[in-house]
Write a protein that holds these residues in place. Structure first.
Motif, PDB file in Angstrom:
ATOM      1  N   SER A 123       0.820  -1.221   0.000  1.00 42.78           N
ATOM      2  CA  SER A 123       0.000   0.000   0.000  1.00 42.78           C
ATOM      3  C   SER A 123       0.850   1.265   0.000  1.00 42.78           C
ATOM      4  CB  SER A 123      -0.933   0.001   1.217  1.00 42.78           C
ATOM      5  OG  SER A 123      -0.192  -0.081   2.419  1.00 42.78           O
ATOM      6  N   ASN A 124       2.129   1.137   0.357  1.00 47.49           N
ATOM      7  CA  ASN A 124       3.039   2.287   0.386  1.00 47.49           C
ATOM      8  C   ASN A 124       4.013   2.281  -0.791  1.00 47.49           C
ATOM      9  OD1 ASN A 124       1.825   3.111   2.721  1.00 47.49           O
ATOM     10  ND2 ASN A 124       3.540   2.651   4.060  1.00 47.49           N
ATOM     11  N   VAL A 125       3.710   1.464  -1.788  1.00 44.54           N
ATOM     12  CA  VAL A 125       4.564   1.373  -2.983  1.00 44.54           C
ATOM     13  C   VAL A 125       3.768   1.852  -4.189  1.00 44.54           C
ATOM     14  CG1 VAL A 125       5.928  -0.139  -4.473  1.00 44.54           C
ATOM     15  CG2 VAL A 125       5.820  -0.579  -2.007  1.00 44.54           C
ATOM     16  N   THR A 126       4.304   2.850  -4.889  1.00 44.46           N
ATOM     17  CA  THR A 126       3.627   3.412  -6.061  1.00 44.46           C
ATOM     18  C   THR A 126       4.567   3.378  -7.255  1.00 44.46           C
ATOM     19  OG1 THR A 126       2.353   4.916  -4.639  1.00 44.46           O
ATOM     20  CG2 THR A 126       2.449   5.440  -6.984  1.00 44.46           C
ATOM     21  N   VAL A 127       4.040   2.970  -8.404  1.00 47.55           N
ATOM     22  CA  VAL A 127       4.821   2.941  -9.645  1.00 47.55           C
ATOM     23  C   VAL A 127       4.199   3.910 -10.643  1.00 47.55           C
ATOM     24  CG1 VAL A 127       5.626   1.545 -11.578  1.00 47.55           C
ATOM     25  CG2 VAL A 127       5.521   0.549  -9.287  1.00 47.55           C
ATOM     26  N   ILE A 128       5.004   4.818 -11.166  1.00 46.19           N
ATOM     27  CA  ILE A 128       4.567   5.707 -12.238  1.00 46.19           C
ATOM     28  C   ILE A 128       4.938   5.057 -13.561  1.00 46.19           C
ATOM     29  CG2 ILE A 128       4.853   7.972 -13.299  1.00 46.19           C
ATOM     30  CD1 ILE A 128       5.660   9.033 -10.536  1.00 46.19           C
ATOM     31  N   ASP A 129       3.955   4.774 -14.380  1.00 46.87           N
ATOM     32  CA  ASP A 129       4.213   4.125 -15.672  1.00 46.87           C
ATOM     33  C   ASP A 129       3.724   5.073 -16.762  1.00 46.87           C
ATOM     34  OD1 ASP A 129       4.900   2.359 -17.606  1.00 46.87           O
ATOM     35  OD2 ASP A 129       3.515   0.766 -17.002  1.00 46.87           O
ATOM     36  N   HIS A 130       4.566   6.053 -17.105  1.00 44.56           N
ATOM     37  CA  HIS A 130       4.185   7.117 -18.037  1.00 44.56           C
ATOM     38  C   HIS A 130       5.055   7.025 -19.281  1.00 44.56           C
ATOM     39  CE1 HIS A 130       3.557  11.211 -19.608  1.00 44.56           C
ATOM     40  NE2 HIS A 130       2.476  11.265 -18.842  1.00 44.56           N
ATOM     41  N   ARG A 131       4.430   7.215 -20.431  1.00 44.43           N
ATOM     42  CA  ARG A 131       5.171   7.051 -21.691  1.00 44.43           C
ATOM     43  C   ARG A 131       6.316   8.047 -21.842  1.00 44.43           C
ATOM     44  NH1 ARG A 131       0.357   9.536 -23.172  1.00 44.43           N
ATOM     45  NH2 ARG A 131       0.569  11.572 -24.205  1.00 44.43           N
ATOM     46  N   ASP A 132       6.223   9.197 -21.166  1.00 44.16           N
ATOM     47  CA  ASP A 132       7.291  10.179 -21.267  1.00 44.16           C
ATOM     48  C   ASP A 132       8.379   9.989 -20.209  1.00 44.16           C
ATOM     49  OD1 ASP A 132       6.121  11.428 -23.452  1.00 44.16           O
ATOM     50  OD2 ASP A 132       4.883  12.725 -22.182  1.00 44.16           O
TER      51      ASP A 132
END
Length: 232
Positions: free
Chosen positions: A116-125
């Motif tokens: 719950s404290n782990v976030t992944v940003i998966d953005h094409r840029d």
């Protein structure tokens, strides 16, 4: 019964020796108990100072948290802080992003950070690519949004060289430096950069003090740091 060199018999000397040894043992136990209590008090005080610290580790790829920051994350957790991880890409350079995201959660679990404290940003840029420098303002916007949404007051990321020279790593430092220089970080927040070491990065010595094989961080407010890891 023959007398000893001072006129004492062997039995008297033996009794005296036993008394001396017994007293020495009692003194050792007393000092050992006092030292243990002092150590426990010191660790309890450190934990109290870190209570309320919401730390965010900002990484570029899954596995950065283990390769470069494991001692820091473990030390924060042991000291009573609440660590979280913001990973700014899925690590999809070899088209294994989904696998690596799962590995990231498993790694963080072992480091004491719940999913719950782990976030992944998966953005094409923001592609996983050692030759691509990420856009500073875009990256800064993502990081700042996460900081504000989660009331983060301590941020840890790579140093100016990205440790390995990886362009994505360097971009994180640049983005945090930008937020700091533009005074966009919340007033109570502090940012510090790190690099890998067998125990703890020299850049973090002002923040994490090695004590009895554990990390005892002082209060964040006691040691305000810039994103370069240098005291203001």
């Amino acid at each position: 019964m023959a007398a000893g060199p001072w006129g004492w018999g062997p039995v008297a000397l033996a009794l005296l020796l036993a008394l001396l040894l017994g007293g020495a043992r009692r003194l050792r136990r007393r000092y050992a108990a006092g030292g243990a209590r002092a150590s426990l008090r010191g660790r309890a005080a450190a934990a109290a100072r870190m209570d309320g610290v919401r730390a965010l580790l900002v990484t570029a790829h899954p596995d950065d948290e283990a390769m470069f920051f494991a001692p820091t994350v473990l030390g924060l957790g042991r000291a009573g802080a609440r660590p979280a991880v913001l990973c700014c890409s899925a690590g999809n350079y070899y088209n294994q992003g989904e696998i690596r995201k799962k590995e990231l959660e498993q790694s963080c679990f072992l480091l004491g950070v719940p999913a719950s404290n782990v976030t992944v940003i998966d953005h094409r840029d923001l592609p996983d690519n050692p030759a691509v420098e990420w856009d500073t303002r875009l990256l800064a916007a993502f990081v700042l949004k996460h900081i504000e949404a989660n009331n983060i007051n301590l941020v840890v990321t790579f140093d100016a060289g990205g440790v390995s020279g990886h362009a994505n790593h360097i971009s994180l430092y640049t983005a945090l430096r930008y937020l700091h220089s533009e005074r966009k970080l919340p007033e109570e927040s502090n940012a510090v950069s790190s690099q890998p070491a067998s125990l703890v990065s020299p850049h973090l010595y002002a923040f994490l003090t090695l004590y009895d094989d554990q990390f005892t961080p002082p209060s964040v407010k006691e040691t305000p740091l810039t994103t370069s890891g240098v005291k203001e």
